[in-house]
Design a protein around this motif. Structure first.
Motif, PDB file in Angstrom:
ATOM      1  N   ILE A 128      -7.781 -31.376  34.336  1.00 28.07           N
ATOM      2  CA  ILE A 128      -9.006 -31.318  35.134  1.00 28.07           C
ATOM      3  C   ILE A 128      -8.874 -30.171  36.131  1.00 28.07           C
ATOM      4  O   ILE A 128      -7.948 -30.146  36.948  1.00 28.07           O
ATOM      5  CB  ILE A 128      -9.242 -32.622  35.908  1.00 28.07           C
ATOM      6  N   VAL A 129      -9.788 -29.229  36.091  1.00 28.05           N
ATOM      7  CA  VAL A 129      -9.772 -28.089  37.013  1.00 28.05           C
ATOM      8  C   VAL A 129     -10.381 -28.577  38.328  1.00 28.05           C
ATOM      9  O   VAL A 129     -11.591 -28.536  38.523  1.00 28.05           O
ATOM     10  CB  VAL A 129     -10.543 -26.884  36.447  1.00 28.05           C
ATOM     11  N   ASN A 130      -9.518 -29.041  39.217  1.00 27.10           N
ATOM     12  CA  ASN A 130      -9.947 -29.682  40.470  1.00 27.10           C
ATOM     13  C   ASN A 130      -9.280 -29.017  41.667  1.00 27.10           C
ATOM     14  O   ASN A 130      -8.116 -28.661  41.591  1.00 27.10           O
ATOM     15  CB  ASN A 130      -9.544 -31.150  40.457  1.00 27.10           C
ATOM     16  N   TYR A 131      -9.864 -29.008  42.819  1.00 30.82           N
ATOM     17  CA  TYR A 131     -11.310 -29.083  43.101  1.00 30.82           C
ATOM     18  C   TYR A 131     -11.687 -27.698  43.602  1.00 30.82           C
ATOM     19  O   TYR A 131     -11.833 -26.807  42.823  1.00 30.82           O
ATOM     20  CB  TYR A 131     -11.597 -30.177  44.142  1.00 30.82           C
ATOM     21  N   GLY A 132     -11.726 -27.488  44.928  1.00 31.11           N
ATOM     22  CA  GLY A 132     -11.939 -26.155  45.481  1.00 31.11           C
ATOM     23  C   GLY A 132     -10.643 -25.591  46.038  1.00 31.11           C
ATOM     24  O   GLY A 132      -9.564 -26.157  45.877  1.00 31.11           O
ATOM     25  N   ASN A 133     -10.758 -24.449  46.724  1.00 27.74           N
ATOM     26  CA  ASN A 133      -9.591 -23.806  47.329  1.00 27.74           C
ATOM     27  C   ASN A 133     -10.066 -23.045  48.567  1.00 27.74           C
ATOM     28  O   ASN A 133     -10.931 -22.174  48.477  1.00 27.74           O
ATOM     29  CB  ASN A 133      -8.934 -22.851  46.338  1.00 27.74           C
ATOM     30  N   LYS A 134      -9.500 -23.363  49.726  1.00 27.00           N
ATOM     31  CA  LYS A 134      -9.936 -22.751  50.982  1.00 27.00           C
ATOM     32  C   LYS A 134      -9.607 -21.265  51.072  1.00 27.00           C
ATOM     33  O   LYS A 134     -10.058 -20.589  52.001  1.00 27.00           O
ATOM     34  CB  LYS A 134      -9.325 -23.503  52.161  1.00 27.00           C
ATOM     35  N   LEU A 135      -8.831 -20.757  50.126  1.00 29.61           N
ATOM     36  CA  LEU A 135      -8.620 -19.307  50.080  1.00 29.61           C
ATOM     37  C   LEU A 135      -9.924 -18.569  49.817  1.00 29.61           C
ATOM     38  O   LEU A 135     -10.070 -17.391  50.185  1.00 29.61           O
ATOM     39  CB  LEU A 135      -7.617 -18.955  48.981  1.00 29.61           C
ATOM     40  N   TYR A 136     -10.866 -19.254  49.188  1.00 30.19           N
ATOM     41  CA  TYR A 136     -12.080 -18.581  48.738  1.00 30.19           C
ATOM     42  C   TYR A 136     -13.366 -19.143  49.356  1.00 30.19           C
ATOM     43  O   TYR A 136     -14.435 -18.580  49.151  1.00 30.19           O
ATOM     44  CB  TYR A 136     -12.183 -18.680  47.213  1.00 30.19           C
ATOM     45  N   SER A 137     -13.260 -20.267  50.040  1.00 29.08           N
ATOM     46  CA  SER A 137     -14.458 -20.832  50.652  1.00 29.08           C
ATOM     47  C   SER A 137     -14.046 -21.740  51.797  1.00 29.08           C
ATOM     48  O   SER A 137     -12.850 -21.940  52.042  1.00 29.08           O
ATOM     49  CB  SER A 137     -15.278 -21.612  49.626  1.00 29.08           C
ATOM     50  N   ASN A 138     -15.013 -22.282  52.494  1.00 31.11           N
ATOM     51  CA  ASN A 138     -14.723 -23.121  53.650  1.00 31.11           C
ATOM     52  C   ASN A 138     -14.435 -24.571  53.279  1.00 31.11           C
ATOM     53  O   ASN A 138     -14.241 -25.402  54.150  1.00 31.11           O
ATOM     54  CB  ASN A 138     -15.901 -23.073  54.637  1.00 31.11           C
ATOM     55  N   THR A 139     -14.441 -24.865  52.006  1.00 30.32           N
ATOM     56  CA  THR A 139     -14.194 -26.232  51.567  1.00 30.32           C
ATOM     57  C   THR A 139     -13.151 -26.239  50.463  1.00 30.32           C
ATOM     58  O   THR A 139     -13.016 -25.269  49.714  1.00 30.32           O
ATOM     59  CB  THR A 139     -15.492 -26.879  51.039  1.00 30.32           C
ATOM     60  N   ASP A 140     -12.384 -27.329  50.406  1.00 29.23           N
ATOM     61  CA  ASP A 140     -11.458 -27.471  49.284  1.00 29.23           C
ATOM     62  C   ASP A 140     -12.037 -28.419  48.253  1.00 29.23           C
ATOM     63  O   ASP A 140     -11.322 -28.976  47.433  1.00 29.23           O
ATOM     64  CB  ASP A 140     -10.081 -27.941  49.748  1.00 29.23           C
ATOM     65  N   LYS A 141     -13.367 -28.591  48.291  1.00 29.78           N
ATOM     66  CA  LYS A 141     -14.039 -29.446  47.322  1.00 29.78           C
ATOM     67  C   LYS A 141     -14.650 -28.617  46.193  1.00 29.78           C
ATOM     68  O   LYS A 141     -14.091 -28.511  45.110  1.00 29.78           O
ATOM     69  CB  LYS A 141     -15.108 -30.304  48.017  1.00 29.78           C
ATOM     70  N   VAL A 142     -15.773 -27.965  46.432  1.00 26.80           N
ATOM     71  CA  VAL A 142     -16.489 -27.276  45.355  1.00 26.80           C
ATOM     72  C   VAL A 142     -16.558 -25.776  45.640  1.00 26.80           C
ATOM     73  O   VAL A 142     -16.942 -25.375  46.743  1.00 26.80           O
ATOM     74  CB  VAL A 142     -17.923 -27.830  45.211  1.00 26.80           C
ATOM     75  N   PRO A 143     -16.191 -24.918  44.686  1.00 22.08           N
ATOM     76  CA  PRO A 143     -16.393 -23.476  44.863  1.00 22.08           C
ATOM     77  C   PRO A 143     -17.865 -23.199  45.152  1.00 22.08           C
ATOM     78  O   PRO A 143     -18.741 -23.637  44.408  1.00 22.08           O
ATOM     79  CB  PRO A 143     -15.962 -22.888  43.515  1.00 22.08           C
TER      80      PRO A 143
END
Length: 689
Positions: free
Chosen positions: A370-385
């Motif tokens: 499962i490609v989960n979830y977000g990453n704060k390196l790229y956005s303000n949330t670690d949930k959804v790109p």
């Protein structure tokens, strides 16, 4: 093809081996400059007469002096108790997957330069008839090939003359997949001299538990319990049942005198069933351990049967072992983005995934990642790109997963439609999901065009959400559709799968295979008993596969708590939470039923739906002709009688493991169909169930 950025683990070493053209992984020879010569003269191959399988138990223990390959490099290598060639213990290897020849066990022995030594060892295979074994006993830089083996001990012999060294490396090398290969009584000695091999018969083993089997889900022919107890007399009873009634019948009892080393309790004669061991040692220490016995070997060759696991949790350290023991061919697990890309563009695989998934590979188990979830390196949330840069990076990460691990597919997110997992500004609408799906599809197909992109993974089956996904063009980026249809009756579950196919036809003009990537039924007092959970295993698989789903992943493998009153994740497993004093996870009745089910249905395709075998029942056929298996259960809340057309006797397997043979009367066989379900097959003499 196995996808790896490094071979096996950082411990693996590639070495040149005289006489072997392939590289040997994991252990290099201790002294590669040694130049012994070996003359191999194995004993004659066993006869073709079937040999009874021995009662044996692979056990959890540390073998002194020997270096054993880690479970990231070979599925299992360790001590085995029961019918040893010498003493009580041998060494056994299970290797369903062998990527390259590997030294699974190795040791160094002191020798005298210029001296000739006789070499011998005894070997066997857990097979009734002679079977070719692609393995060898290495002595220095050459090898004694193993002959075809069966379950009887066979001696292999040779001689070695040492030149230019005072130490000699000895190793068991495996070149191809093998199951139940045992070795014992390894001797390297001068004529009439002492054996120079330390712990040559593997008797020096340190144990940390009282019940030391590595698996308590065993096969009838070989079932044996192995215990390590306080010296003195221990007593035991075995009851049959799930342990919840307080009045489970005693089916066996006895005593065993312990000298402080390993001892055994015979259980093979109990036959197929679910049991509980009650053990009291000489010091008054009480141990209770559920175990199960299944007729015949359980195989994990059928990729329809999967389970959900959480390798991030130490509880799942041996998840590959337990998945294989019930016949699970695939697992579903997160591959959390934030744990594997901590520096932009750099993938440093967390050991929980690298090791956990490598163990799965060694056991012949593929991963639905499962490609989960977000990453704060790229956005303000670690949930959804939630921006173009994050989406592109999410796609690249998915492609990196594909290149590193042995996957059956990549699933795009988990329960995107559920606010618990999706707090993005865009929200949970299917239109917000399509960009993730497109990003993964684009990047993954560039590195592996055949890798399935699994879309959906929704909480429950969200009909309007899927309608919207197809209307938004999601089908263009989808190879497989998945969802988690909890909280449905068996009738509703079948109707939901039918509905999902109709949604694709109506709104996309095409269909994709359906994988039920998460579904289960926890055992919680006041909700479900462990018996109800066990019956759910059979019913849910029969309904989902019978209605055209290609795979189903049971949620989940192990109870996450020892509190039986906690809901869902805590008690959804096929195995209980670890038990004090017991090395292996103990199977729940659901694990026992899962194993019986996979053995009965493996390799038998679901047949087109027909009328049920009786009013008030649901029934599903798997396979055809004499190989057909019919799963049937009553939907009335009470057992019903069904009349099945057959000119031959039928075997009826109930979920307690019992098999009843019913003869036909004027071409009809009367079968009682309980609420819990049965598996019906044509009776054949000597067939195991």
């Amino acid at each position: 093809m196995r996808r790896r950025t490094a071979l096996i683990t950082a411990l693996c070493a590639l070495v040149a081996l005289v006489g072997v053209t392939a590289a040997i992984v994991w252990g290099a020879a201790t002294h590669p400059d040694a130049k012994p010569t070996v003359s191999a003269s194995p004993s004659p191959s066993p006869t073709a007469t079937a040999v009874a399988l021995p009662q044996v138990a692979a056990v959890e223990g540390a073998v002194a002096d020997w270096q054993l390959a880690p479970r990231t490099a070979v599925a299992e290598v360790g001590p085995e108790v029961g019918d040893a060639a010498d003493g009580k213990i041998a060494l056994v290897v299970d290797a369903p997957t062998v990527d390259a020849p590997i030294r699974v066990a190795q040791i160094t022995a002191p020798v005298v330069d210029g001296t000739t030594y006789d070499v011998s060892a005894r070997v066997r295979l857990l097979a009734e008839k002679p079977t070719a074994v692609d393995a060898a006993l290495e002595v220095g830089a050459t090898a004694i090939a193993l002959p075809a083996l069966d379950a009887s001990w066979t001696e292999i012999t040779g001689t070695v003359t040492v030149s230019g060294t005072s130490e000699l490396s000895i190793a068991l090398r495996v070149d191809a997949p093998v199951t139940g290969l045992a070795i014992d009584d390894i001797v390297v000695a001068e004529k009439k001299g002492a054996n120079v091999v330390p712990n040559a018969s593997f008797e020096n083993v340190t144990f940390a538990h009282r019940v030391v089997n590595t698996s308590l889900l065993m096969r009838t022919e070989t079932a044996l319990l192995s215990v390590v107890l306080t010296p003195g007399e221990a007593t035991w009873t075995i009851t049959r049942g799930d342990g919840t009634s307080g009045s489970d019948p005693v089916v066996s009892d006895g005593s065993v005198t312990s000298d402080g080393s390993v001892a055994t309790i015979p259980v093979s004669a109990l036959g197929q069933g679910y049991y509980i061991l009650h053990l009291a040692d000489a010091a008054g220490v009480l141990t209770t351990a559920p175990f199960a016995i299944v007729d015949g070997e359980v195989s994990n060759a059928d990729d329809r049967f999967g389970v959900s696991v959480h390798v991030e949790n130490a509880l799942y350290d041996a998840a590959a072992r337990y998945t294989r023991s019930v016949g699970g061919a695939e697992i579903r697990n997160d591959v959390l983005w934030r744990r594997n890309e901590k520096v932009a563009g750099q993938y440093d695989w967390d050991p929980v995934y690298a090791d956990g998934f490598d163990k799965m590979h060694q056991n012949g188990i593929k991963v639905l990642g499962i490609v989960n979830y977000g990453n704060k390196l790229y956005s303000n949330t670690d949930k959804v790109p939630d921006n173009p840069e994050a989406l592109a990076a999410y796609g690249r990460y998915a492609a990196a997963i594909v290149q590193r691990f042995d996957l059956v597919g990549v699933e795009v997110y988990n329960e995107f439609n559920h606010a618990r997992f999706n707090t993005s500004n865009c929200g949970t609408a299917p239109e917000c999901y399509v960009p993730l799906l497109e990003a993964v599809h684009t990047s993954v197909k560039a590195v592996d065009p055949a890798m399935p992109i699994v879309a959906g993974a929704t909480a429950l089956y969200d009909g309007p959400w899927f309608d919207g996904l197809w209307q938004a063009g999601g089908m263009a980026y989808t190879d497989v559709v998945s969802y988690h249809p909890y909280l449905l009756t068996e009738q509703q579950l079948g109707e939901t799968i039918d509905q999902s196919f109709e949604s694709m036809r109506t709104h996309a003009g095409d269909v994709r295979p359906v994988w039920i990537s998460e579904l289960g039924n926890p055992s919680v007092p006041g909700w479900n008993t462990v018996a109800v959970q066990a019956s759910s295993v059979l019913k849910m698989y029969a309904v989902t596969l019978g209605h055209g789903a290609q795979k189903m992943f049971w949620y989940d493998l192990v109870n996450d708590s020892d509190d039986p009153a906690k809901a869902m994740e805590s008690n959804a497993g096929l195995f209980y939470f670890p038990t004090d004093g017991v090395a292996a996870l103990t199977p729940k009745p659901s694990g026992f039923v899962y194993a019986m089910m996979t053995r009965a249905l493996s390799g038998r395709a679901a047949q087109p739906l027909t009328a049920p075998i009786a009013e008030g029942a649901m029934s599903f056929d798997f396979g055809t002709g004499v190989n057909k298996r019919t799963v049937a259960f009553s939907t009335t809340g009470a057992p019903i009688e069904a009349s099945v057309a057959s000119s031959r006797p039928l075997d009826v397997l109930t979920l307690d493991g019992a098999v009843t043979t019913v003869s036909p009367v004027r071409g009809q066989v009367s079968v009682t169909v309980p609420v819990d379900g049965v598996i019906i097959s044509e009776h054949r003499e000597g067939d195991a169930h």
